[in-house]
Design a protein around this motif. Structure first.
Motif, PDB file in Angstrom:
ATOM      1  N   UNK A 265       0.804  -1.228   0.000  1.00 33.34           N
ATOM      2  CA  UNK A 265       0.000   0.000   0.000  1.00 33.34           C
ATOM      3  C   UNK A 265       0.835   1.276   0.000  1.00 33.34           C
ATOM      4  N   UNK A 266       2.113   1.175   0.339  1.00 34.58           N
ATOM      5  CA  UNK A 266       2.923   2.397   0.407  1.00 34.58           C
ATOM      6  C   UNK A 266       3.118   2.972  -0.998  1.00 34.58           C
ATOM      7  N   UNK A 267       2.660   4.204  -1.240  1.00 32.97           N
ATOM      8  CA  UNK A 267       2.750   4.750  -2.597  1.00 32.97           C
ATOM      9  C   UNK A 267       4.159   5.191  -2.978  1.00 32.97           C
ATOM     10  N   UNK A 268       5.065   5.276  -2.013  1.00 34.87           N
ATOM     11  CA  UNK A 268       6.379   5.833  -2.322  1.00 34.87           C
ATOM     12  C   UNK A 268       7.541   4.896  -2.002  1.00 34.87           C
ATOM     13  N   UNK A 269       7.237   3.623  -1.854  1.00 34.43           N
ATOM     14  CA  UNK A 269       8.291   2.612  -1.648  1.00 34.43           C
ATOM     15  C   UNK A 269       9.238   3.016  -0.506  1.00 34.43           C
ATOM     16  N   UNK A 270       8.667   3.404   0.610  1.00 33.98           N
ATOM     17  CA  UNK A 270       9.503   3.902   1.713  1.00 33.98           C
ATOM     18  C   UNK A 270       9.957   2.794   2.655  1.00 33.98           C
ATOM     19  N   UNK A 310      11.225   2.300   8.188  1.00 32.86           N
ATOM     20  CA  UNK A 310      10.765   3.291   7.214  1.00 32.86           C
ATOM     21  C   UNK A 310      11.923   4.189   6.790  1.00 32.86           C
ATOM     22  N   UNK A 311      11.991   4.453   5.502  1.00 36.27           N
ATOM     23  CA  UNK A 311      12.929   5.459   5.004  1.00 36.27           C
ATOM     24  C   UNK A 311      12.166   6.789   4.944  1.00 36.27           C
ATOM     25  N   UNK A 312      12.355   7.596   5.977  1.00 33.95           N
ATOM     26  CA  UNK A 312      11.520   8.801   6.122  1.00 33.95           C
ATOM     27  C   UNK A 312      11.817   9.882   5.095  1.00 33.95           C
ATOM     28  N   UNK A 313      12.919   9.735   4.373  1.00 29.75           N
ATOM     29  CA  UNK A 313      13.203  10.758   3.358  1.00 29.75           C
ATOM     30  C   UNK A 313      12.123  10.781   2.293  1.00 29.75           C
ATOM     31  N   UNK A 314      11.468   9.643   2.092  1.00 25.91           N
ATOM     32  CA  UNK A 314      10.455   9.568   1.037  1.00 25.91           C
ATOM     33  C   UNK A 314       9.040   9.462   1.586  1.00 25.91           C
ATOM     34  N   UNK A 315       8.913   9.352   2.898  1.00 22.23           N
ATOM     35  CA  UNK A 315       7.587   9.135   3.498  1.00 22.23           C
ATOM     36  C   UNK A 315       6.813  10.445   3.546  1.00 22.23           C
ATOM     37  N   UNK A 316       5.616  10.454   2.954  1.00 26.26           N
ATOM     38  CA  UNK A 316       4.816  11.675   2.971  1.00 26.26           C
ATOM     39  C   UNK A 316       3.730  11.635   4.040  1.00 26.26           C
ATOM     40  N   UNK A 317       3.759  10.603   4.886  1.00 22.99           N
ATOM     41  CA  UNK A 317       2.862  10.583   6.045  1.00 22.99           C
ATOM     42  C   UNK A 317       1.424  10.277   5.716  1.00 22.99           C
ATOM     43  N   UNK A 318       1.182   9.497   4.669  1.00 22.13           N
ATOM     44  CA  UNK A 318      -0.215   9.186   4.319  1.00 22.13           C
ATOM     45  C   UNK A 318      -0.821   8.182   5.296  1.00 22.13           C
ATOM     46  N   UNK A 319       0.011   7.442   6.014  1.00 15.38           N
ATOM     47  CA  UNK A 319      -0.382   6.505   7.069  1.00 15.38           C
ATOM     48  C   UNK A 319      -1.153   5.284   6.560  1.00 15.38           C
ATOM     49  N   UNK A 339      12.683  13.570  15.162  1.00  8.73           N
ATOM     50  CA  UNK A 339      12.183  12.200  15.367  1.00  8.73           C
ATOM     51  C   UNK A 339      12.457  11.319  14.152  1.00  8.73           C
ATOM     52  N   UNK A 340      12.201  11.842  12.964  1.00 13.42           N
ATOM     53  CA  UNK A 340      12.416  11.034  11.749  1.00 13.42           C
ATOM     54  C   UNK A 340      13.886  10.661  11.620  1.00 13.42           C
ATOM     55  N   UNK A 341      14.769  11.574  11.943  1.00 12.89           N
ATOM     56  CA  UNK A 341      16.203  11.263  11.847  1.00 12.89           C
ATOM     57  C   UNK A 341      16.585  10.162  12.837  1.00 12.89           C
ATOM     58  N   UNK A 342      15.971  10.212  14.014  1.00 10.79           N
ATOM     59  CA  UNK A 342      16.320   9.208  15.032  1.00 10.79           C
ATOM     60  C   UNK A 342      15.811   7.817  14.637  1.00 10.79           C
ATOM     61  N   UNK A 343      14.662   7.775  13.965  1.00 12.69           N
ATOM     62  CA  UNK A 343      14.079   6.483  13.618  1.00 12.69           C
ATOM     63  C   UNK A 343      14.518   5.978  12.253  1.00 12.69           C
ATOM     64  N   UNK A 344      15.204   6.809  11.509  1.00 14.60           N
ATOM     65  CA  UNK A 344      15.592   6.471  10.143  1.00 14.60           C
ATOM     66  C   UNK A 344      16.411   5.180  10.083  1.00 14.60           C
ATOM     67  N   UNK A 345      16.059   4.304   9.141  1.00 19.19           N
ATOM     68  CA  UNK A 345      16.844   3.081   8.945  1.00 19.19           C
ATOM     69  C   UNK A 345      18.212   3.468   8.407  1.00 19.19           C
TER      70      UNK A 345
END
Ligand code: SF4
Ligand code: SF4
Length: 361
Positions: A265-270, A310-319, A339-345
């Motif tokens: 379902x992820x539209x941005x392959x994150x 999650x690769x947050x660089x591409x995540x647009x937060x559609x959930x 937060x995104x930087x801390x959780x970034x793979x």
């Protein structure tokens, strides 16, 4: 009978510019404001927006002109020297054009979290009023949008705007197509009117900021030869922070059964996967699909890849990943700075080591 003007200077139009990013509701807010001024405040009003690609995350500028009822508005030019600028996202302050044309008599309303002041505010001319509100936080807490909060702040800051009329306009705007949003927007609007902060001694600009018009970075004379990427590897530091509306998907590895539904379902392959360690994950049951994977079972039943996060660089937060995950391995959390930087793979440790960066780790 001539009605007494409510505008600060009836001899000219009062001009407001919203600087925003697609998805934060600036266009809708501008429409509501201009329509309310015409229908309920005995003013003339005009509104239009300009945006690039119609994509969540692209820059949006929305222009609102208000004038007395006997003063026709016959221009639809962009607003260069606004009386008020409303900045819907602090990331926009990095661009000089966001504050272009701001005068010492202007007001700047900025959606920014409490704490450290966003860079860029120091350029504001001395004398200009700077107002800060954490519109994103309020919107998230009230399940509304930043535009409702910022309309509340605007009515509290500009006494000639009839707050009750703007609130009615806001509610009317959603009553037909999204009635559940009405109560949430009303709460967000009311909190916007209360929870803003006027920042003193922040702007140090010696003169009004110059007028700027958006220009393409490259024209036909300056563009590089077709197909050339002058900054190779530039997408490694992609940043979609501004496309998100306050929520982040957060991955909990303990709950994950590596079913792969989130990927579908992820539209941005994150979502990041690895073959390393596949087949060694503990047995977990998928409640919705009755699947069981176990290191004890036959090799073909063990997942062939493992979800890492999650690769947050591409995540647009559609959930969508959260809605789809059958085990609650994906949950949502309000996005706070860093937060995104801390959780970034960690993806490119060798590149970051070379260039001393941290994004994408
Ligand atoms: S929130 Fe949307 S874009 Fe981000 S990982 Fe989930 S599905 Fe992909
Ligand atoms: S996060 Fe959820 S949907 Fe994605 S692989 Fe893990 S269990 Fe499946």
């Amino acid at each position: 009978m001539n009605r007494q003007s409510t505008l600060p200077d009836p001899s000219r139009f009062f001009e407001i510019r919203f600087e925003s990013i697609g998805g934060l509701g600036a266009h809708a807010a501008g429409q509501i404001l201009a329509r309310t001024a015409v229908l309920h405040m005995h003013l003339n009003g005009a509104h239009f927006s300009s945006y690039g690609s119609e994509k969540k995350g692209s820059v949006v500028r929305s222009y609102i002109r208000l004038g007395d009822a006997d003063k026709a508005i016959r221009t639809s030019a962009p607003i260069d020297s606004p009386d008020v600028v409303v900045v819907f996202h602090t990331a926009l302050l990095e661009q000089p054009i966001t504050l272009a044309g701001l005068k010492s008599s202007s007001t700047l309303i900025c959606n920014a979290a409490a704490g450290e002041l966003p860079e860029g505010l120091s350029r504001v001319p001395v004398g200009a009023k700077i107002v800060r509100v954490d519109a994103l936080k309020i919107a998230v807490e009230e399940r509304s949008r930043p535009n409702a909060v910022l309309l509340g702040v605007l009515t509290a800051t500009l006494p000639f705007l009839d707050a009750q009329a703007v609130l009615t306009g806001l509610s009317e705007g959603f009553a037909h197509h999204n009635p559940e949003a009405v109560a949430a927007n009303e709460r967000a609007f009311a909190r916007g009117r209360e929870e803003f902060e006027v920042l003193d001694h922040v702007g140090h600009g010696c003169e009004d900021l110059p007028v700027m018009r958006p220009q393409p970075v490259w024209g036909y004379q300056t563009a590089p030869i077709g197909g050339v990427l002058p900054l190779p590897g530039n997408t490694v530091w992609n940043d979609l922070t501004t496309s998100r509306t306050g929520w982040l998907p957060v991955f909990n590895t303990e709950e994950c059964i590596h079913c792969g539904l989130c990927v579908l379902v992820c539209p941005d392959f994150c979502l990041v996967w690895s073959n390393e360690g596949a087949g060694t994950v503990p047995a977990l049951e998928c409640p919705d699909f009755s699947l069981t994977w176990s290191t004890e079972g036959p090799a073909e039943e063990a997942p062939s890849a493992r979800m890492l996060g999650v690769d947050y660089r591409y995540c647009k937060g559609c959930l969508r990943c959260i809605e789809t995950c059958p085990t609650e391995a994906m949950t949502r959390e309000a996005e706070t700075p860093g937060l995104a930087d801390r959780l970034q793979v960690p993806l490119y440790p060798e590149i970051n080591k070379r260039v001393g960066g941290t994004r994408g780790n």
